[in-house]
Design a protein around this motif. Structure first.
Motif, mmCIF file in Angstrom:
data_model
loop_
_atom_site.group_PDB
_atom_site.id
_atom_site.type_symbol
_atom_site.label_atom_id
_atom_site.label_comp_id
_atom_site.label_asym_id
_atom_site.label_seq_id
_atom_site.Cartn_x
_atom_site.Cartn_y
_atom_site.Cartn_z
ATOM 1 N N ASN A 1 0.780 -8.847 41.510
ATOM 2 C CA ASN A 1 0.443 -9.565 40.289
ATOM 3 C C ASN A 1 -0.467 -8.728 39.405
ATOM 4 O O ASN A 1 -0.226 -8.592 38.204
ATOM 5 N N LEU B 1 0.831 -7.353 35.870
ATOM 6 C CA LEU B 1 0.138 -7.929 34.721
ATOM 7 C C LEU B 1 -0.533 -6.845 33.884
ATOM 8 O O LEU B 1 -0.469 -6.876 32.653
ATOM 9 N N THR C 1 -3.885 -16.245 36.954
ATOM 10 C CA THR C 1 -2.728 -15.999 37.818
ATOM 11 C C THR C 1 -3.136 -15.823 39.279
ATOM 12 O O THR C 1 -2.490 -16.380 40.172
ATOM 13 N N SER D 1 -3.996 -19.139 40.604
ATOM 14 C CA SER D 1 -2.771 -19.903 40.876
ATOM 15 C C SER D 1 -2.119 -19.446 42.180
ATOM 16 O O SER D 1 -1.636 -20.271 42.959
ATOM 17 N N LEU E 1 3.220 -18.344 38.530
ATOM 18 C CA LEU E 1 2.651 -17.252 37.747
ATOM 19 C C LEU E 1 3.095 -17.317 36.285
ATOM 20 O O LEU E 1 2.318 -17.021 35.374
ATOM 21 N N THR E 2 4.334 -17.706 36.051
ATOM 22 C CA THR E 2 4.838 -17.827 34.684
ATOM 23 C C THR E 2 4.081 -18.912 33.924
ATOM 24 O O THR E 2 3.715 -18.727 32.755
ATOM 25 N N ALA F 1 1.009 -19.992 34.599
ATOM 26 C CA ALA F 1 -0.358 -19.491 34.391
ATOM 27 C C ALA F 1 -0.384 -18.456 33.262
ATOM 28 O O ALA F 1 -1.305 -18.445 32.433
ATOM 29 N N ASN F 2 0.624 -17.609 33.212
ATOM 30 C CA ASN F 2 0.706 -16.617 32.132
ATOM 31 C C ASN F 2 0.920 -17.278 30.779
ATOM 32 O O ASN F 2 0.433 -16.786 29.760
#
Length: 156
Positions: A61, A65, A107, A110, A129-130, A132-133
């Protein structure tokens, strides 16, 4: 005490803009930002899944990121906010890295919740993750817009 002028801020006054010195309006910025965001999300998801195959979820991640945050800031700087050239580049990327830091907290937090819940499916990680992003993306837009709207218009 008076407000600073363009002569007080030489770096900002040299900063070129697209479109005969006019930056895009808010609606156009939002549409372009969303387009960049969709492409960034796809790139992030692909990178995460590739990296996740040989790294832990937190490392995958963080790396995915970071890579996409730098590319996202560069793309939004040019396409969304109409900034060309190197003037102010470091400051713009510093704001992007601030947004990256918040996104990383969201992220990784999460992911910690997903792991705490005992979920091991990688697709669940990607979905969480999507989301949270997406939350971090709202902050990214606000921060970049605040940084770049303070710049003078009419510079080419």
């Amino acid at each position: 005490m008076s407000a600073p002028t363009s002569t007080d801020l030489p770096e900002l006054s040299r900063r070129p803009r697209i479109g005969a010195g006019q930056r895009p309006g808010t609606v156009v910025q939002l549409i372009r930002f969303a387009g960049v965001g969709v492409l960034s999300t796809l790139a992030y998801s692909a990178l995460y899944l590739i990296l996740r195959s040989f790294l832990g979820s937190f490392a995958a991640n963080t790396l995915a990121l970071l890579i996409t945050a730098v590319a996202n800031t560069a793309a939004n700087r040019r396409l969304t906010f109409g900034v060309r050239g190197n003037a102010g580049l470091a400051g713009d990327h510093a704001v992007g890295l601030l947004a990256f830091g918040v996104g990383l907290l969201l992220t990784n937090g999460s992911l910690a919740v997903v792991h705490w819940a005992g979920v091991e499916a990688h697709w669940v990680e990607v979905v969480v993750l999507t989301v949270a992003n997406a939350v971090a993306t709202v902050l990214r837009f606000i921060l970049l817009r605040l940084r770049l709207r303070a710049l003078p218009q009419g510079r080419t």
